[in-house]
Motif scaffolding. Structure first.
Motif, PDB file in Angstrom:
ATOM      1  N   CYS A  74       0.217  12.048   4.656  1.00 28.39           N
ATOM      2  CA  CYS A  74       0.202  11.293   3.397  1.00 28.39           C
ATOM      3  C   CYS A  74      -1.065  11.447   2.627  1.00 28.39           C
ATOM      4  O   CYS A  74      -1.165  11.743   1.499  1.00 28.39           O
ATOM      5  CB  CYS A  74       0.967  10.022   3.374  1.00 28.39           C
ATOM      6  SG  CYS A  74       1.307   9.215   1.614  1.00 28.39           S
ATOM      7  N   GLN A  75      -2.337  11.138   3.443  1.00 30.22           N
ATOM      8  CA  GLN A  75      -3.366  11.258   2.691  1.00 30.22           C
ATOM      9  C   GLN A  75      -3.968  12.590   2.229  1.00 30.22           C
ATOM     10  O   GLN A  75      -4.479  12.936   1.262  1.00 30.22           O
ATOM     11  CB  GLN A  75      -4.429  10.695   3.813  1.00 30.22           C
ATOM     12  CG  GLN A  75      -5.915  10.737   3.028  1.00 30.22           C
ATOM     13  CD  GLN A  75      -6.180   9.870   1.819  1.00 30.22           C
ATOM     14  OE1 GLN A  75      -5.708   8.720   1.904  1.00 30.22           O
ATOM     15  NE2 GLN A  75      -6.581  10.544   0.688  1.00 30.22           N
TER      16      GLN A  75
ATOM     17  N   ASP B  43      -4.842  14.127  -1.315  1.00 29.81           N
ATOM     18  CA  ASP B  43      -6.196  15.192  -1.212  1.00 29.81           C
ATOM     19  C   ASP B  43      -5.760  16.449  -1.867  1.00 29.81           C
ATOM     20  O   ASP B  43      -6.566  16.943  -2.544  1.00 29.81           O
ATOM     21  CB  ASP B  43      -6.800  15.334  -0.048  1.00 29.81           C
ATOM     22  CG  ASP B  43      -7.458  13.948   0.487  1.00 29.81           C
ATOM     23  OD1 ASP B  43      -7.373  13.059  -0.211  1.00 29.81           O
ATOM     24  OD2 ASP B  43      -7.665  13.696   1.746  1.00 29.81           O
TER      25      ASP B  43
ATOM     26  N   MET C 210       0.090   8.469   7.881  1.00 31.79           N
ATOM     27  CA  MET C 210      -0.889   7.996   7.179  1.00 31.79           C
ATOM     28  C   MET C 210      -1.893   9.277   7.141  1.00 31.79           C
ATOM     29  O   MET C 210      -2.248   9.560   5.657  1.00 31.79           O
ATOM     30  CB  MET C 210      -1.575   7.075   7.988  1.00 31.79           C
ATOM     31  CG  MET C 210      -0.865   5.513   7.589  1.00 31.79           C
ATOM     32  SD  MET C 210      -1.531   4.290   8.623  1.00 31.79           S
ATOM     33  CE  MET C 210      -3.038   3.948   7.654  1.00 31.79           C
ATOM     34  N   LYS C 211      -2.046  10.077   7.945  1.00 35.69           N
ATOM     35  CA  LYS C 211      -2.860  11.312   8.128  1.00 35.69           C
ATOM     36  C   LYS C 211      -2.239  12.228   7.002  1.00 35.69           C
ATOM     37  O   LYS C 211      -2.891  12.840   6.194  1.00 35.69           O
ATOM     38  CB  LYS C 211      -3.293  11.659   9.293  1.00 35.69           C
ATOM     39  CG  LYS C 211      -4.574  12.339   9.362  1.00 35.69           C
ATOM     40  CD  LYS C 211      -4.735  12.705  10.972  1.00 35.69           C
ATOM     41  CE  LYS C 211      -5.513  14.116  11.043  1.00 35.69           C
ATOM     42  NZ  LYS C 211      -5.532  14.639  12.203  1.00 35.69           N
TER      43      LYS C 211
ATOM     44  N   ALA D 258       3.422   5.137   4.727  1.00 38.12           N
ATOM     45  CA  ALA D 258       2.016   5.000   4.883  1.00 38.12           C
ATOM     46  C   ALA D 258       1.782   3.715   4.203  1.00 38.12           C
ATOM     47  O   ALA D 258       0.465   3.395   4.677  1.00 38.12           O
ATOM     48  CB  ALA D 258       1.669   6.377   4.062  1.00 38.12           C
ATOM     49  N   GLU D 259       1.917   3.265   3.177  1.00 38.54           N
ATOM     50  CA  GLU D 259       1.489   1.998   2.520  1.00 38.54           C
ATOM     51  C   GLU D 259       1.791   1.055   3.529  1.00 38.54           C
ATOM     52  O   GLU D 259       0.902   0.197   3.530  1.00 38.54           O
ATOM     53  CB  GLU D 259       2.279   1.950   1.263  1.00 38.54           C
ATOM     54  CG  GLU D 259       2.101   0.603   0.479  1.00 38.54           C
ATOM     55  CD  GLU D 259       2.852   0.479  -0.830  1.00 38.54           C
ATOM     56  OE1 GLU D 259       4.008   0.702  -0.792  1.00 38.54           O
ATOM     57  OE2 GLU D 259       2.103   0.351  -2.079  1.00 38.54           O
TER      58      GLU D 259
ATOM     59  N   ARG E 103       5.606   7.890   1.755  1.00 34.81           N
ATOM     60  CA  ARG E 103       4.627   7.130   0.880  1.00 34.81           C
ATOM     61  C   ARG E 103       4.793   5.491   1.378  1.00 34.81           C
ATOM     62  O   ARG E 103       3.863   4.917   1.592  1.00 34.81           O
ATOM     63  CB  ARG E 103       4.668   7.339  -0.574  1.00 34.81           C
ATOM     64  CG  ARG E 103       4.539   8.609  -1.179  1.00 34.81           C
ATOM     65  CD  ARG E 103       5.091   8.760  -2.685  1.00 34.81           C
ATOM     66  NE  ARG E 103       6.455   8.434  -2.728  1.00 34.81           N
ATOM     67  CZ  ARG E 103       7.140   8.126  -3.968  1.00 34.81           C
ATOM     68  NH1 ARG E 103       6.346   8.584  -4.978  1.00 34.81           N
ATOM     69  NH2 ARG E 103       7.905   7.725  -4.060  1.00 34.81           N
TER      70      ARG E 103
ATOM     71  N   LEU F 218      -2.225   2.293   4.052  1.00 37.98           N
ATOM     72  CA  LEU F 218      -2.810   3.400   3.032  1.00 37.98           C
ATOM     73  C   LEU F 218      -2.731   3.135   1.685  1.00 37.98           C
ATOM     74  O   LEU F 218      -1.792   2.724   1.218  1.00 37.98           O
ATOM     75  CB  LEU F 218      -2.249   4.773   3.350  1.00 37.98           C
ATOM     76  CG  LEU F 218      -2.860   5.847   2.809  1.00 37.98           C
ATOM     77  CD1 LEU F 218      -4.215   6.313   3.715  1.00 37.98           C
ATOM     78  CD2 LEU F 218      -1.891   7.273   2.871  1.00 37.98           C
ATOM     79  N   LYS F 219      -3.748   3.733   0.735  1.00 35.68           N
ATOM     80  CA  LYS F 219      -3.547   3.177  -0.561  1.00 35.68           C
ATOM     81  C   LYS F 219      -2.766   4.470  -1.234  1.00 35.68           C
ATOM     82  O   LYS F 219      -3.488   5.555  -1.335  1.00 35.68           O
ATOM     83  CB  LYS F 219      -4.954   3.373  -1.185  1.00 35.68           C
ATOM     84  CG  LYS F 219      -5.057   2.989  -2.713  1.00 35.68           C
ATOM     85  CD  LYS F 219      -6.449   2.952  -3.393  1.00 35.68           C
ATOM     86  CE  LYS F 219      -6.414   2.941  -4.812  1.00 35.68           C
ATOM     87  NZ  LYS F 219      -5.843   3.852  -5.657  1.00 35.68           N
ATOM     88  N   VAL F 220      -1.431   4.085  -1.576  1.00 33.89           N
ATOM     89  CA  VAL F 220      -0.766   5.100  -2.385  1.00 33.89           C
ATOM     90  C   VAL F 220      -0.279   4.888  -3.574  1.00 33.89           C
ATOM     91  O   VAL F 220       0.369   5.831  -4.106  1.00 33.89           O
ATOM     92  CB  VAL F 220       0.663   5.467  -1.509  1.00 33.89           C
ATOM     93  CG1 VAL F 220       0.386   5.791  -0.011  1.00 33.89           C
ATOM     94  CG2 VAL F 220       1.626   4.216  -1.376  1.00 33.89           C
TER      95      VAL F 220
ATOM     96  N   GLN G 227       0.351   6.321  12.447  1.00 32.73           N
ATOM     97  CA  GLN G 227      -0.853   7.074  12.285  1.00 32.73           C
ATOM     98  C   GLN G 227      -1.024   8.379  11.622  1.00 32.73           C
ATOM     99  O   GLN G 227      -1.491   8.750  10.901  1.00 32.73           O
ATOM    100  CB  GLN G 227      -1.644   7.000  13.635  1.00 32.73           C
ATOM    101  CG  GLN G 227      -2.271   5.765  13.986  1.00 32.73           C
ATOM    102  CD  GLN G 227      -2.852   4.844  13.105  1.00 32.73           C
ATOM    103  OE1 GLN G 227      -2.569   3.853  12.649  1.00 32.73           O
ATOM    104  NE2 GLN G 227      -4.147   5.328  12.787  1.00 32.73           N
TER     105      GLN G 227
END
Ligand SMILES: NC(=O)c1ccc[n+]([C@@H]2O[C@H](COP(=O)([O-])OP(=O)(O)OC[C@H]3O[C@@H](n4cnc5c(N)ncnc54)[C@H](O)[C@@H]3O)[C@@H](O)[C@H]2O)c1
Ligand SMILES: NC(=O)c1ccc[n+]([C@@H]2O[C@H](COP(=O)([O-])OP(=O)(O)OC[C@H]3O[C@@H](n4cnc5c(N)ncnc54)[C@H](O)[C@@H]3O)[C@@H](O)[C@H]2O)c1
Lengths: 551, 551
Positions: free
Chosen positions: A297-298, A302, A294-295, A321-322, A318, A326-328, A291
């Protein structure tokens, strides 16, 4: 019991300098000043071990001490499993760590075998006994940030702020690499003691009290265009979104937390509770780690959207996260922000360059300074190298056996290996010198999320190359050779090979150095030429690298 | 153009006998009498190739011809990618085939890279140039059926019926191996021409017109207790359920269809339509193949329930059926019927035994017969071996370069390698002899569905061992060394290594033979001793195998 530390001086406990070198480098990897978690034999990079456990460590030591000049010790995932009669010219040690048949090569399956005592995670240089503390990665990191400066900031990081995370074995090199390029660096690390340690070691300039203090320092040094590094105790997954929320402008963003293993990345929350959770409930810990990843990496994505230069620093953040959903990647399947290799390092690989290194078995820093001098004399026109040596002498503390890392390419390595051997022969250094490199090198690693990401011909995942690299070094006359799985990016995600050769000063060794230090970077030229890189093809033609089918 | 065939005689096209040997063995693998699909360079075992394509074959040939006595050629998935200056004592060829970073090591991903021209499937001995036609597997199959006879039928297969499938490169050895043990064998094979070919070659005694004819023949020879083999053109997935439906009593059931690759297993249906479908719609072909595999595997399980001895013959039929959803394991996670290795072969592995072999570079069968004689003289007390040589001389045709396979163990291989070298030195054979083995050997393969199934300590999937095997052979003085992925059981399911050394008759070569032929089976003793096999530990102690931590 006394703690392990590499023996210094010229007294041999083994029957050859080669076996003694392996023993000292193993001891050096474990030296509490060098290693991350001494009791568990963990050297760096998450859980990268030098031996399977203390009992097996003792067996390795005993075996090395008894090893005849024509014998070879076999090490299977940190355990000595056999001794063979080979040749004086053959490697003294052959190592295979963490390798699983591919369909079983998952973190979960590995962890199970690890728990059963059947395997060990060797990371890259931990299990192959050529880790030289944080300096090992320092020049690579320095070169990467220099390339970032060249590409995006007119050649200097002065007046820029880099935000990153992690102050462990390798990640601890980041702040110094940034300040060597005159930039400001803010590093986030959840374990307070690690921040303090890096200040003590001189890798980090200052610890901030809290985020406002950290940002004030950043602004101050940025305005003054002075290289300065600031450590902040905290979690990247918490702090990065805060920076975004505050609209704080970051110039460069990356991270080097040990995200490659979900048990090593620390999820958000009170640090003591988090560390306790890892012991009590690893499954829940992993869920929370993912979790947070993912935060984290996002937030990097951003910041990139907000104008920062973003790069992945080889820890598979990455990729993890993928997996979490998550969309990486963009619509072409390319990662939204690039890995440091395709972004900045691959052209160096095409020339056979990579993190070449040497260590003084004497334990005497004077030996390294003598070799520094020879280096500057051997390559008088190389400005980048001169700058590195100057900054390294000024800023890089020796930890464990004194050592130097220096990215040299095809032709240069052979040339300098012979210079070193000559210094040993002439007694200008006081004992033999160990010469090796990271597994993260031009021709020794297949790692589709890192070193071989985005190869020109799509051959990212082809692992024939590191296997050939190990065999070729073995055939050329290296003193120890290793093959590992999962370094840097986690079990199953990479295949890589290490090699070490000891300059003992003999003429016979000079011949072996000549071959090994040509073969090894030569593999990088072969690999990149085969993949279609024009630069590698040029290098092959200019420097007489023999590629079949080209005649 | 003329078809490839190994050159015979003593004229060298290369600068050393070692490079010439590699060239002749490559040619021999492709010889249309030896290979399965000449045009596509497919040697055996589904799509096991000797070189990536004909262009790369030509480059390999040219490179071998030009190779200096101290150079080494690197082969990456069937393509020569580099030439290194090494040593006269180093391997002339280093090979890595079909290896992918584990997380990418799936059949689908491999097929994609294969289509792009970046990889090649090397199977085991195809891509490493030590295939010697069906004889290669014959003794292994003979030993396995002999072990079945010992364990279940009081030492002979006389009066029993074995049902199996597949008459290709390796599978074609089955009928002869059964009849050598005096049993009756019914083999099912969908491609009519393959049945006819095996009759012509003398591996199969007779082709049946149809199933009733086949069963009548089985009953006739079973009653007479005469060894006899019957080929039936048909599909195993169709015929086995028919046998069950008729209540026909089978004593032993196995199969060696190339089930490891769904594109090679032929689904039920009209054979021409099936072969057309493979070209037109591989996805649908694979789907149908999996359906047939499940039916086939279920029939084997049902025959076992009905009282037959069932064994998997190393083609991953069970693994594929399981992926399709069939229940192939009991409540403890053990396969319902065992693989041939844990069932019958592992005790041999503990002694360092495995499919050792040699081939006559002269092309002269007299050389092999001379060596046969030396073999019987060297091991006068070995009855099993004497029986094998007698039967082999009577029944095994030479195909391609004359060769002999013979399972020898730790100590025996070294001893006999020196005997062969001596025969070469004394001119008792007319040219150097190539000595090698299958990758399916005691210490050279990790393959959890086959060679390393059900290891005592649960280390089935640990792949450090085959990597160490390759490095150790390289260090000991082998002439070519290889590392492959996926042999026998499909991409991702195995890691394995090959080695070859050429007995040229020189004293220097004798020293290398001494080491390589000790190292190589020694790896099998190390591996099984480490896993806790008592027999391997005994062998180690009795024969002086050095295991650290035992002193
Ligand atoms: N790019 C390269 O050249 C290279 C080389 C070697 C290693 N690596 C990779 O870099 C990573 C770090 O390596 P290392 O040797 O420094 O590992 P390490 O375990 O020694 O250090 C990682 C540090 O990250 C910290 N960390 C964990 N979770 C965090 C979070 N949420 N926020 C902030 N910090 C956090 C840890 O406390 C630790 O101090 C690994 O994944 C490694 O594989 C990259
Ligand atoms: N046990 C061992 O020692 C060992 C050694 C090598 C190979 N193998 C394995 O054995 C298998 C066969 O190897 P090979 O070299 O003979 O392969 P091959 O491709 O040369 O021959 C396989 C044969 O099976 C036939 N076949 C396919 N589908 C069939 C079906 N449904 N019913 C009946 N026959 C069918 C094919 O037509 C072919 O003739 C492979 O999976 C290989 O990996 C086992």
């Amino acid at each position: 019991a006394e703690m392990v530390r590499a023996q210094h001086g010229t007294t041999l406990r083994c029957k050859t300098w080669e076996a003694e070198a392996a023993l000292r480098m193993l001891e050096n990897n474990l030296d509490p000043a060098v290693s991350l978690v001494y009791d568990e034999l963990i050297v760096y990079g998450g859980a990268g071990r030098a031996a399977r456990n203390w009992k097996e460590y003792q067996t390795i030591v005993r075996t090395l001490k008894n090893l005849e000049p024509d014998e070879t010790m076999l090490v299977q995932s940190g355990k000595a499993v056999g001794v063979l009669r080979t040749w004086a010219h053959a490697p003294r040690v052959l190592i295979a760590n963490s390798n699983l048949v591919p369909a079983w090569s998952t973190q979960e399956y590995f962890d199970e075998l690890d728990r059963l005592g059947l395997m060990m995670y060797g990371q890259m240089t931990a299990g192959s006994w050529i880790y030289i503390a944080t300096q090992g990665i320092l020049q690579g990191t320095y070169e990467t940030f220099a390339a970032v400066a060249d590409k995006h900031f007119a050649g200097t990081l002065a007046g820029t702020v880099t935000v990153t995370a992690g102050l462990g074995g390798m990640s601890g090199a980041q702040p110094l690499a940034v300040t060597m390029n005159d930039g400001v660096c803010l590093v986030i690390e959840p374990i307070d003691e690690r921040v303090k340690q890096k200040v003590r070691e001189g890798y980090l300039d200052e610890q901030a009290r809290d985020l406002p203090h950290a940002l004030a320092l950043c602004e101050q040094y940025k305005a003054a265009r002075i290289g300065w590094s600031i450590g902040l105790t905290g979690n990247a997954a918490t702090v990065l979104p805060e920076l975004l929320a505050q609209g704080y402008k970051v110039d460069i963003v990356t991270d080097q937390t040990s995200a490659h293993d979900l048990l090593d990345y620390l999820p958000e929350g009170d640090i003591d509770a988090v560390l306790q959770l890892r012991k009590d409930d690893p499954v829940e810990f992993r869920r929370q780690a993912l979790q947070s990843i993912m935060k984290h990496c996002q937030a990097i994505i951003d910041m990139q959207t907000a104008g920062a230069v973003a790069l992945d620093y080889g820890n598979n953040l990455r990729g993890q996260a993928e997996k979490g959903g998550l969309k990486v990647r963009d619509e072409h399947g390319q990662f939204l922000y690039p890995g440091f290799v395709p972004g900045y390092i691959r052209p160096l690989f095409c020339e056979g360059k990579g993190p070449f290194r040497w260590a003084a078995l004497s334990g005497d820093p004077a030996d390294i300074l003598r070799i520094d001098r020879a280096l500057l004399e051997t390559f008088p026109d190389n400005k980048m190298l001169a700058r590195w040596i100057e900054k390294a002498q000024a800023k890089v503390p020796f930890i464990g056996l004194p050592a130097r890392v220096c990215w040299l390419g095809y032709g240069e390595r052979e040339k300098f290996g012979l210079v070193i051997n000559d210094l040993v022969a002439r007694g200008e250094v006081s004992a033999p010198i160990v010469i090796g490199r990271d597994h993260l090198d031009c021709g020794s690693v297949a790692s589709p999320n890192r070193e071989s990401e985005g190869m020109l011909d799509g051959s990212d995942a082809v692992a024939d190359w590191p296997l050939l690299n190990a065999l070729a070094n073995c055939a050329s006359g290296a003193d120890w050779v290793s093959l590992h799985n999962g370094g840097g990016v986690g079990i199953g995600n990479s295949t890589h090979s290490g090699m070490v050769i000891v300059a003992t000063g003999t003429p016979e060794k000079a011949e072996r150095l000549r071959r090994v230090l040509t073969t090894d970077p030569g593999m990088g030229v072969f690999r990149h030429a085969d993949a279609g890189y024009e630069l590698a093809r040029q290098v092959a033609e200019e420097r007489g690298v023999k590629i079949p089918g080209w005649e």
